[in-house]
Design an enzyme around this catalytic site. Structure first.
Site, PDB file in Angstrom:
ATOM      1  N   HIS A   1      -3.033   6.863   2.966  1.00 24.25           N
ATOM      2  CA  HIS A   1      -3.507   5.568   2.482  1.00 24.25           C
ATOM      3  C   HIS A   1      -4.863   5.278   3.117  1.00 24.25           C
ATOM      4  O   HIS A   1      -5.066   5.530   4.305  1.00 24.25           O
ATOM      5  CB  HIS A   1      -2.494   4.479   2.844  1.00 24.25           C
ATOM      6  CG  HIS A   1      -3.011   3.101   2.622  1.00 24.25           C
ATOM      7  ND1 HIS A   1      -3.647   2.745   1.450  1.00 24.25           N
ATOM      8  CD2 HIS A   1      -3.012   1.991   3.412  1.00 24.25           C
ATOM      9  CE1 HIS A   1      -3.999   1.469   1.534  1.00 24.25           C
ATOM     10  NE2 HIS A   1      -3.632   0.999   2.709  1.00 24.25           N
TER      11      HIS A   1
ATOM     12  N   CYS B   1       0.812  -1.227   0.000  1.00 23.10           N
ATOM     13  CA  CYS B   1       0.000   0.000   0.000  1.00 23.10           C
ATOM     14  C   CYS B   1       0.844   1.275   0.000  1.00 23.10           C
ATOM     15  O   CYS B   1       0.324   2.365  -0.227  1.00 23.10           O
ATOM     16  CB  CYS B   1      -0.939  -0.007   1.192  1.00 23.10           C
ATOM     17  SG  CYS B   1      -1.867  -1.539   1.336  1.00 23.10           S
TER      18      CYS B   1
ATOM     19  N   ASN C   1     -10.362  -0.314   0.666  1.00 22.16           N
ATOM     20  CA  ASN C   1      -8.896  -0.289   0.637  1.00 22.16           C
ATOM     21  C   ASN C   1      -8.436  -0.810  -0.721  1.00 22.16           C
ATOM     22  O   ASN C   1      -8.622  -1.984  -1.036  1.00 22.16           O
ATOM     23  CB  ASN C   1      -8.348  -1.166   1.770  1.00 22.16           C
ATOM     24  CG  ASN C   1      -6.823  -1.163   1.818  1.00 22.16           C
ATOM     25  OD1 ASN C   1      -6.154  -0.720   0.883  1.00 22.16           O
ATOM     26  ND2 ASN C   1      -6.269  -1.663   2.902  1.00 22.16           N
TER      27      ASN C   1
HETATM   28  O1  UT7 Z   1      -3.731  -1.674   3.752  1.00 23.15           O
HETATM   29  C1  UT7 Z   1      -3.113  -2.035   4.934  1.00 23.15           C
HETATM   30  C2  UT7 Z   1      -3.570  -3.327   5.472  1.00 23.15           C
HETATM   31  N1  UT7 Z   1      -4.681  -3.444   6.333  1.00 23.15           N
HETATM   32  C3  UT7 Z   1      -5.027  -2.636   7.344  1.00 23.15           C
HETATM   33  O2  UT7 Z   1      -4.556  -1.569   7.535  1.00 23.15           O
HETATM   34  C4  UT7 Z   1      -6.077  -3.178   8.281  1.00 23.15           C
HETATM   35  C5  UT7 Z   1      -5.909  -2.600   9.657  1.00 23.15           C
HETATM   36  N2  UT7 Z   1      -6.878  -3.144  10.582  1.00 23.15           N
HETATM   37  C6  UT7 Z   1      -8.183  -2.809  10.600  1.00 23.15           C
HETATM   38  O3  UT7 Z   1      -8.618  -2.017   9.793  1.00 23.15           O
HETATM   39  C7  UT7 Z   1      -9.066  -3.388  11.668  1.00 23.15           C
HETATM   40  O4  UT7 Z   1      -8.291  -4.106  12.605  1.00 23.15           O
HETATM   41  C8  UT7 Z   1     -10.178  -4.309  11.106  1.00 23.15           C
HETATM   42  C9  UT7 Z   1     -11.209  -3.465  10.357  1.00 23.15           C
HETATM   43  C10 UT7 Z   1      -9.591  -5.371  10.212  1.00 23.15           C
HETATM   44  C11 UT7 Z   1     -10.916  -4.985  12.251  1.00 23.15           C
HETATM   45  O5  UT7 Z   1     -11.430  -4.020  13.150  1.00 23.15           O
HETATM   46  P1  UT7 Z   1     -11.247  -4.187  14.720  1.00 23.15           P
HETATM   47  O6  UT7 Z   1     -11.872  -3.024  15.364  1.00 23.15           O
HETATM   48  O7  UT7 Z   1      -9.789  -4.432  14.984  1.00 23.15           O
HETATM   49  O8  UT7 Z   1     -12.142  -5.451  15.005  1.00 23.15           O
HETATM   50  P2  UT7 Z   1     -11.728  -6.812  15.725  1.00 23.15           P
HETATM   51  O9  UT7 Z   1     -10.894  -7.634  14.824  1.00 23.15           O
HETATM   52  O10 UT7 Z   1     -11.224  -6.504  17.109  1.00 23.15           O
HETATM   53  O11 UT7 Z   1     -13.133  -7.488  15.874  1.00 23.15           O
HETATM   54  C12 UT7 Z   1     -14.137  -6.975  16.777  1.00 23.15           C
HETATM   55  C13 UT7 Z   1     -15.343  -7.900  16.714  1.00 23.15           C
HETATM   56  C14 UT7 Z   1     -14.981  -9.359  16.906  1.00 23.15           C
HETATM   57  O12 UT7 Z   1     -16.056  -9.979  17.595  1.00 23.15           O
HETATM   58  P3  UT7 Z   1     -15.964 -10.250  19.201  1.00 23.15           P
HETATM   59  O13 UT7 Z   1     -14.762 -11.106  19.384  1.00 23.15           O
HETATM   60  O14 UT7 Z   1     -15.804  -8.886  19.814  1.00 23.15           O
HETATM   61  O15 UT7 Z   1     -17.271 -10.907  19.509  1.00 23.15           O
HETATM   62  C15 UT7 Z   1     -14.936  -9.890  15.497  1.00 23.15           C
HETATM   63  O16 UT7 Z   1     -15.217 -11.279  15.428  1.00 23.15           O
HETATM   64  O17 UT7 Z   1     -15.964  -7.800  15.426  1.00 23.15           O
HETATM   65  C16 UT7 Z   1     -16.038  -9.101  14.827  1.00 23.15           C
HETATM   66  N3  UT7 Z   1     -15.830  -8.937  13.386  1.00 23.15           N
HETATM   67  C17 UT7 Z   1     -16.831  -8.646  12.540  1.00 23.15           C
HETATM   68  N4  UT7 Z   1     -18.135  -8.467  12.721  1.00 23.15           N
HETATM   69  C18 UT7 Z   1     -18.874  -8.168  11.651  1.00 23.15           C
HETATM   70  C19 UT7 Z   1     -14.669  -9.008  12.709  1.00 23.15           C
HETATM   71  N5  UT7 Z   1     -14.881  -8.766  11.401  1.00 23.15           N
HETATM   72  C20 UT7 Z   1     -16.214  -8.533  11.278  1.00 23.15           C
HETATM   73  C21 UT7 Z   1     -17.049  -8.226  10.180  1.00 23.15           C
HETATM   74  N6  UT7 Z   1     -18.363  -8.048  10.416  1.00 23.15           N
HETATM   75  N7  UT7 Z   1     -16.567  -8.082   8.932  1.00 23.15           N
END
Ligand code: UT7
Length: 311
Positions: A236, A112, A266
């Site tokens: 980005h 990225c 993204n």
């Molecule tokens: O281009 C560069 C590469 N990528 C990035 O920069 C990505 C950077 N990271 C992020 O953007 C975020 O970490 C994510 C958007 C990927 C995830 O967001 P988060 O706030 O870190 O969520 P999380 O992984 O802590 O998940 C929170 C909850 C979990 O449920 P519990 O354990 O709290 O019950 C996940 O299972 O949300 C759940 N979850 C979802 N729910 C609905 C994870 N993905 C999803 C989804 N829809 N797509």
């Protein structure tokens, strides 16, 4: 930065697939919903389809038209992509042929951060005598996405953005550049041959804010400026919360950040040029402005640059 020959952007353009995929569309097949995706990422919809070369050619032709330049006036096309059409040859070869460029062609893969890497390399070529270059960021992340894996599927989109860069005597527009990498973190975001994109979202999020802030501060200082001199930040587009956190820590009002993640998701190497072109087309970036480009991605890599728009 010491240079007697710099560059200015004289043309720009984008290309995105026609197919719009909304959060509601994704929630039909995935255990997810519009509220979660918008709240956690800022994404409302993304564009999906095409090939990296098709999108790059369309964006490149638009940039050439805007610059009023013919393909045979371009010394090289530099394509930033992490989703090449094939392993070999470089996708820039297809772009060179498709546009009819008579100069050289090569790809840059810095995930990225790729567009800022490519732009920095392009300024190096101008310094050693190139007259005009086409710099493109293009991606089809949808092709390496497991559409059953909600952790990745809700984030990605396809698209391309391009600029024409022309040589000028004197320093030109690029006031500073910072390129960084830490390959010991390469396990955080990867795609093996024939596999799907994997990312450790939480860990990338944490690291991303730090490298964006550190590299941006370094680029601003090396440009001889302070944060208050920055008129516009083109980050980005990985997650709106990363953009918000980076702006807060940098002390740059979030209103100065260009955000297109809501429409495109993204798009890796394409996200910074998509946002840059959006700022240009909506009149948010004008001659004389100081603009900060900053990105991070797989590798990990990061890159920040400060441009004095118009040179
Ligand atoms: O281009 C560069 C590469 N990528 C990035 O920069 C990505 C950077 N990271 C992020 O953007 C975020 O970490 C994510 C958007 C990927 C995830 O967001 P988060 O706030 O870190 O969520 P999380 O992984 O802590 O998940 C929170 C909850 C979990 O449920 P519990 O354990 O709290 O019950 C996940 O299972 O949300 C759940 N979850 C979802 N729910 C609905 C994870 N993905 C999803 C989804 N829809 N797509």
């Amino acid at each position: 930065m010491i240079t007697t020959r710099g560059g200015i952007v004289t043309g720009w353009g984008i290309a995105v697939p026609d197919k719009v995929v909304t959060n509601d569309d994704l929630s039909v097949t995935l255990d997810t919903n519009d509220a979660w995706i918008q709240e956690r990422t800022g994404i409302r919809e993304r564009r999906i389809g095409g090939t990296t070369s098709q999108l790059a050619i369309e964006a490149g032709l638009a940039a050439l038209a805007k610059a009023g330049r013919r393909p045979d006036e371009i010394d090289a096309v530099i394509l930033a992509t992490t989703t090449p059409d094939q392993m070999v040859p470089a996708t820039s070869a297809t772009v060179q042929d498709g546009i009819g460029i008579t100069g050289g062609a090569f790809d840059v893969n810095a995930a990225c951060s790729g567009f800022v890497y490519a732009l920095s390399v392009a300024h190096g070529l101008l310094a050693i005598g190139a007259e005009r270059l086409l710099v493109i960021g293009a991606e089809t992340l949808s092709r390496i996405t497991d559409w059953d894996e909600r952790g990745v599927a809700v984030l990605v989109g396809d698209g391309a953005g391009a600029v024409v860069l022309e040589a000028v005597d004197g320093p030109g527009q690029l006031l500073s550049w910072v390129l960084g990498a830490d390959g010991s973190l390469r396990h955080l975001l990867k795609c093996d041959h024939g596999g799907y994109l994997y990312m450790d979202g939480k860990e990338i999020f944490r690291k991303a804010v730090r490298v964006v802030v550190d590299s941006a501060e370094q680029a601003i200082a090396e440009a001889g400026l302070t944060v208050d001199d920055i008129d516009l930040i083109v980050p980005h587009q990985a997650n709106l919360r990363i953009i918000t956190a980076a702006c807060q820590r940098l002390g740059i009002p979030e209103e100065k950040a260009v955000v297109v993640i809501d429409r495109y998701g993204n798009t890796s190497s394409a996200s910074i040029p998509l946002a840059l072109v959006d700022a240009l087309d909506t009149g948010r970036l004008e001659k004389g402005d100081h603009v900060l480009l900053t990105g991070f991605g797989g590798g990990m890599t990061w890159a920040s640059a400060v441009l004095h728009w118009g040179g």
